[in-house]
Design a protein around this motif. Sequence first.
Motif, PDB file in Angstrom:
ATOM      1  N   LEU A  58       0.845  -1.274   0.003  1.00  0.00           N
ATOM      2  CA  LEU A  58       0.018   0.056  -0.109  1.00  0.00           C
ATOM      3  C   LEU A  58       0.924   1.275  -0.116  1.00  0.00           C
ATOM      4  O   LEU A  58       0.626   2.177  -0.743  1.00  0.00           O
ATOM      5  CB  LEU A  58      -0.783  -0.040   1.231  1.00  0.00           C
ATOM      6  N   VAL A  59       1.804   1.523   0.755  1.00  0.00           N
ATOM      7  CA  VAL A  59       2.912   2.450   0.877  1.00  0.00           C
ATOM      8  C   VAL A  59       3.282   2.680  -0.556  1.00  0.00           C
ATOM      9  O   VAL A  59       3.339   3.782  -1.093  1.00  0.00           O
ATOM     10  CB  VAL A  59       3.840   2.356   2.143  1.00  0.00           C
ATOM     11  N   LEU A  60       3.785   1.603  -1.186  1.00  0.00           N
ATOM     12  CA  LEU A  60       4.490   1.821  -2.436  1.00  0.00           C
ATOM     13  C   LEU A  60       3.467   2.135  -3.607  1.00  0.00           C
ATOM     14  O   LEU A  60       3.917   3.084  -4.356  1.00  0.00           O
ATOM     15  CB  LEU A  60       5.248   0.274  -3.007  1.00  0.00           C
ATOM     16  N   VAL A  61       2.392   1.678  -3.501  1.00  0.00           N
ATOM     17  CA  VAL A  61       1.383   2.031  -4.412  1.00  0.00           C
ATOM     18  C   VAL A  61       1.005   3.595  -4.041  1.00  0.00           C
ATOM     19  O   VAL A  61       0.907   4.350  -5.038  1.00  0.00           O
ATOM     20  CB  VAL A  61       0.177   1.285  -4.278  1.00  0.00           C
ATOM     21  N   PHE A  62       0.837   3.977  -3.039  1.00  0.00           N
ATOM     22  CA  PHE A  62       0.761   5.157  -2.601  1.00  0.00           C
ATOM     23  C   PHE A  62       1.670   6.302  -3.226  1.00  0.00           C
ATOM     24  O   PHE A  62       1.409   7.473  -3.815  1.00  0.00           O
ATOM     25  CB  PHE A  62       0.158   5.528  -1.269  1.00  0.00           C
ATOM     26  N   ILE A  65       1.688   6.607  -6.985  1.00  0.00           N
ATOM     27  CA  ILE A  65       0.441   7.463  -7.434  1.00  0.00           C
ATOM     28  C   ILE A  65       0.832   9.041  -7.172  1.00  0.00           C
ATOM     29  O   ILE A  65       0.544   9.809  -8.035  1.00  0.00           O
ATOM     30  CB  ILE A  65      -0.638   7.135  -6.499  1.00  0.00           C
ATOM     31  N   VAL A  66       1.439   9.418  -6.056  1.00  0.00           N
ATOM     32  CA  VAL A  66       1.927  10.573  -5.882  1.00  0.00           C
ATOM     33  C   VAL A  66       3.062  11.021  -6.841  1.00  0.00           C
ATOM     34  O   VAL A  66       3.003  12.283  -7.241  1.00  0.00           O
ATOM     35  CB  VAL A  66       2.272  10.772  -4.246  1.00  0.00           C
ATOM     36  N   PHE A  67       4.012  10.303  -6.942  1.00  0.00           N
ATOM     37  CA  PHE A  67       4.911  10.530  -7.992  1.00  0.00           C
ATOM     38  C   PHE A  67       4.515  10.924  -9.424  1.00  0.00           C
ATOM     39  O   PHE A  67       4.586  11.796 -10.061  1.00  0.00           O
ATOM     40  CB  PHE A  67       5.946   9.456  -8.026  1.00  0.00           C
ATOM     41  N   LEU A  68       3.395   9.892  -9.809  1.00  0.00           N
ATOM     42  CA  LEU A  68       3.034  10.093 -11.106  1.00  0.00           C
ATOM     43  C   LEU A  68       2.253  11.407 -11.130  1.00  0.00           C
ATOM     44  O   LEU A  68       2.070  12.120 -12.081  1.00  0.00           O
ATOM     45  CB  LEU A  68       2.123   8.960 -11.481  1.00  0.00           C
ATOM     46  N   ILE A  69       1.319  11.627 -10.121  1.00  0.00           N
ATOM     47  CA  ILE A  69       0.539  12.766 -10.303  1.00  0.00           C
ATOM     48  C   ILE A  69       1.153  14.119 -10.161  1.00  0.00           C
ATOM     49  O   ILE A  69       0.708  14.940 -10.802  1.00  0.00           O
ATOM     50  CB  ILE A  69      -0.593  12.647  -9.052  1.00  0.00           C
ATOM     51  N   SER A 114      -5.382 -12.494   1.067  1.00  0.00           N
ATOM     52  CA  SER A 114      -5.202 -12.966  -0.246  1.00  0.00           C
ATOM     53  C   SER A 114      -6.135 -12.432  -1.292  1.00  0.00           C
ATOM     54  O   SER A 114      -5.808 -12.543  -2.371  1.00  0.00           O
ATOM     55  CB  SER A 114      -5.318 -14.553  -0.101  1.00  0.00           C
ATOM     56  N   LEU A 115      -7.109 -11.872  -0.865  1.00  0.00           N
ATOM     57  CA  LEU A 115      -7.991 -11.227  -1.648  1.00  0.00           C
ATOM     58  C   LEU A 115      -7.825  -9.645  -1.794  1.00  0.00           C
ATOM     59  O   LEU A 115      -7.800  -9.078  -2.844  1.00  0.00           O
ATOM     60  CB  LEU A 115      -9.489 -11.168  -1.301  1.00  0.00           C
ATOM     61  N   ILE A 116      -7.006  -9.038  -0.862  1.00  0.00           N
ATOM     62  CA  ILE A 116      -6.720  -7.540  -0.856  1.00  0.00           C
ATOM     63  C   ILE A 116      -5.560  -7.457  -1.778  1.00  0.00           C
ATOM     64  O   ILE A 116      -5.491  -6.435  -2.550  1.00  0.00           O
ATOM     65  CB  ILE A 116      -6.391  -7.065   0.481  1.00  0.00           C
ATOM     66  N   GLU A 117      -4.638  -8.289  -1.564  1.00  0.00           N
ATOM     67  CA  GLU A 117      -3.148  -8.014  -2.300  1.00  0.00           C
ATOM     68  C   GLU A 117      -3.462  -8.240  -3.941  1.00  0.00           C
ATOM     69  O   GLU A 117      -3.237  -7.035  -4.834  1.00  0.00           O
ATOM     70  CB  GLU A 117      -2.116  -9.075  -1.883  1.00  0.00           C
ATOM     71  N   PRO A 118      -4.086  -9.117  -4.596  1.00  0.00           N
ATOM     72  CA  PRO A 118      -4.639  -8.959  -6.085  1.00  0.00           C
ATOM     73  C   PRO A 118      -5.469  -7.588  -6.307  1.00  0.00           C
ATOM     74  O   PRO A 118      -5.376  -7.025  -7.424  1.00  0.00           O
ATOM     75  CB  PRO A 118      -5.263 -10.189  -6.357  1.00  0.00           C
ATOM     76  N   ALA A 119      -6.317  -7.260  -5.364  1.00  0.00           N
ATOM     77  CA  ALA A 119      -7.168  -6.235  -5.559  1.00  0.00           C
ATOM     78  C   ALA A 119      -6.371  -4.661  -5.765  1.00  0.00           C
ATOM     79  O   ALA A 119      -6.583  -4.027  -6.543  1.00  0.00           O
ATOM     80  CB  ALA A 119      -8.214  -5.956  -4.528  1.00  0.00           C
ATOM     81  N   ILE A 120      -5.158  -4.736  -4.722  1.00  0.00           N
ATOM     82  CA  ILE A 120      -4.419  -3.504  -4.931  1.00  0.00           C
ATOM     83  C   ILE A 120      -3.663  -3.798  -6.337  1.00  0.00           C
ATOM     84  O   ILE A 120      -3.595  -2.509  -6.708  1.00  0.00           O
ATOM     85  CB  ILE A 120      -3.335  -3.654  -3.812  1.00  0.00           C
ATOM     86  N   MET A 121      -2.970  -4.907  -6.551  1.00  0.00           N
ATOM     87  CA  MET A 121      -2.466  -5.030  -7.925  1.00  0.00           C
ATOM     88  C   MET A 121      -3.215  -4.416  -9.238  1.00  0.00           C
ATOM     89  O   MET A 121      -3.019  -3.712 -10.034  1.00  0.00           O
ATOM     90  CB  MET A 121      -1.999  -6.275  -8.134  1.00  0.00           C
ATOM     91  N   ILE A 122      -4.613  -4.838  -8.966  1.00  0.00           N
ATOM     92  CA  ILE A 122      -5.299  -4.606 -10.329  1.00  0.00           C
ATOM     93  C   ILE A 122      -5.591  -3.086 -10.167  1.00  0.00           C
ATOM     94  O   ILE A 122      -5.699  -2.338 -11.245  1.00  0.00           O
ATOM     95  CB  ILE A 122      -6.738  -5.506 -10.043  1.00  0.00           C
ATOM     96  N   PHE A 123      -5.885  -2.517  -9.135  1.00  0.00           N
ATOM     97  CA  PHE A 123      -6.140  -0.989  -8.987  1.00  0.00           C
ATOM     98  C   PHE A 123      -4.984  -0.335  -9.781  1.00  0.00           C
ATOM     99  O   PHE A 123      -5.177   0.750 -10.267  1.00  0.00           O
ATOM    100  CB  PHE A 123      -6.360  -0.487  -7.696  1.00  0.00           C
ATOM    101  N   MET A 124      -3.806  -0.688  -8.924  1.00  0.00           N
ATOM    102  CA  MET A 124      -2.589  -0.008  -9.636  1.00  0.00           C
ATOM    103  C   MET A 124      -2.388  -0.120 -11.113  1.00  0.00           C
ATOM    104  O   MET A 124      -2.186   0.922 -11.729  1.00  0.00           O
ATOM    105  CB  MET A 124      -1.265  -0.639  -8.796  1.00  0.00           C
ATOM    106  N   VAL A 178      -4.704  -0.581 -13.471  1.00  0.00           N
ATOM    107  CA  VAL A 178      -5.904   0.376 -14.070  1.00  0.00           C
ATOM    108  C   VAL A 178      -5.386   1.778 -13.851  1.00  0.00           C
ATOM    109  O   VAL A 178      -5.790   2.385 -15.096  1.00  0.00           O
ATOM    110  CB  VAL A 178      -7.209   0.038 -13.550  1.00  0.00           C
ATOM    111  N   PHE A 179      -5.007   2.091 -13.035  1.00  0.00           N
ATOM    112  CA  PHE A 179      -4.473   3.581 -12.627  1.00  0.00           C
ATOM    113  C   PHE A 179      -3.195   3.876 -13.539  1.00  0.00           C
ATOM    114  O   PHE A 179      -3.130   4.691 -14.196  1.00  0.00           O
ATOM    115  CB  PHE A 179      -4.251   3.816 -11.326  1.00  0.00           C
ATOM    116  N   VAL A 180      -2.371   3.141 -13.553  1.00  0.00           N
ATOM    117  CA  VAL A 180      -1.133   3.323 -14.489  1.00  0.00           C
ATOM    118  C   VAL A 180      -1.538   3.292 -15.859  1.00  0.00           C
ATOM    119  O   VAL A 180      -1.099   4.112 -16.611  1.00  0.00           O
ATOM    120  CB  VAL A 180       0.065   2.202 -14.065  1.00  0.00           C
ATOM    121  N   ALA A 181      -2.372   2.253 -16.206  1.00  0.00           N
ATOM    122  CA  ALA A 181      -2.913   2.277 -17.624  1.00  0.00           C
ATOM    123  C   ALA A 181      -3.617   3.490 -18.037  1.00  0.00           C
ATOM    124  O   ALA A 181      -3.515   4.150 -19.216  1.00  0.00           O
ATOM    125  CB  ALA A 181      -3.715   0.908 -17.994  1.00  0.00           C
ATOM    126  N   PHE A 182      -4.567   4.152 -17.034  1.00  0.00           N
ATOM    127  CA  PHE A 182      -5.166   5.272 -17.439  1.00  0.00           C
ATOM    128  C   PHE A 182      -4.239   6.576 -17.600  1.00  0.00           C
ATOM    129  O   PHE A 182      -4.362   7.291 -18.653  1.00  0.00           O
ATOM    130  CB  PHE A 182      -6.188   5.738 -16.251  1.00  0.00           C
TER     131      PHE A 182
END
Length: 403
Positions: free
Chosen positions: A176-180, A183-187, A370-380, A382-386
């Motif tokens: 979560l920290v890395l994803v956050f 996101i901050v770096f990209l934005i 085990s459900l949250i980890e893939p959900a974070i990866m999918i969100f990341m 989708v966001f990077v692709a956008f």
Amino acid sequence: MAEWVLKYADSRGELHQQVATGASEEEVRERFAQQGYLIYSVRPRGGIGTLSPAIRAPRKKVNLEKFLIFNQQFVTLVRAGLPILKGLDLLADRLSDAKLRRYIQAVRDDVKNGVQLSEAFRNQGVFPPAYVTSIMAGEKSGSLSEVLERFIAYQKMALAVRKKVLVSLIYPSVLLVLVFGLIVFLITYVVPNFAQLYSSMEARLPQMTLILIAVGTTARNYVLAAFLALIAGLVIFRLWSRSEAARTKVDRMKMATPIFGEIWLKYQVAQFSRVLSTLLTGGIPLVQALETAAQSIGASLLKIALEQAQKLVKEGQSLSTALSSTKLFPTLCIEMIEVGESTGALPSMLSSVAEFYEDDVNTRMQAALSLIEPAIMIFMGVFVAFVLVALYLPIFSLADTLG
């Protein structure tokens, strides 16, 4: 003659508090102990002037792992036949943890001055209530080493469960920290740089690119203010959550959280069951054990529920009925405790309750993560692709125009 506030349990396990007169704390304690009462505490009436400085200081905590090592060494010395004071002398100056060493030295000094071991530990204000009460029961029954061994077994189990939970949370927390951070770096960095590029080219941009650039440039201007606001919010929340009412509200919010609310409650129930089982096995009366267990639980919401249950038990109701009336404990927990009461094996049944819910917490935590980890990866993803599509779409458009 000085006046002392005396808190004790009678032969039925009911707690009482009264004011007694006596020349010293030891004299009052000895007088009531000879009458068959289990002394819980003796305090000077109208102040805490004679208490040790440690108990007047803000409450802190000792390192539980190092405290466990101390107890293992201490029980070995006691089993070897060394007097308690001699054992404390040997350990007090040899502990590697400076904070724990200071408190153990204070305990040793109190015992030298004639204070009972349980009261000496209580005076420091940092040791677990279950530990102090267990030692008091061991002093009363003459089985201090057995009581210490039971507490060591409980502490080992509690630390093992806590480590399992913490280890299972490490990976998703880092993710979560890395994803956050990404996101901050990209934005705040990548998007504004592309905005400057497109501005110099005076290109006509798609709507999604305009939206992303507007968000990025705004975020870059306020990123420092947002960071400072986040830090201030955390500090304010921490100060606010120190009150009992605030902690209760936070606990209710935790319980209302989908999936993790149930896991949190079961973890607290497992802790309570483990502490209560340890105290009852050590010979502590049920009412007093309930009070100590409530003090040992970190959740304010459960403390309130256990205080209500303790009053009902005092009035003669069974533990299962009292806990059921709080509407907080799981049905299976209540049913298992009821069976333990009816068969006269409440301590062992509470231990089974703790084991069951500890395993359940571990299983549910692993399943949820085990459900949250893939959900974070999918969100990341989708966001990077956008972001990539929004930033590079104008370039493709310009290439087509130039071609």
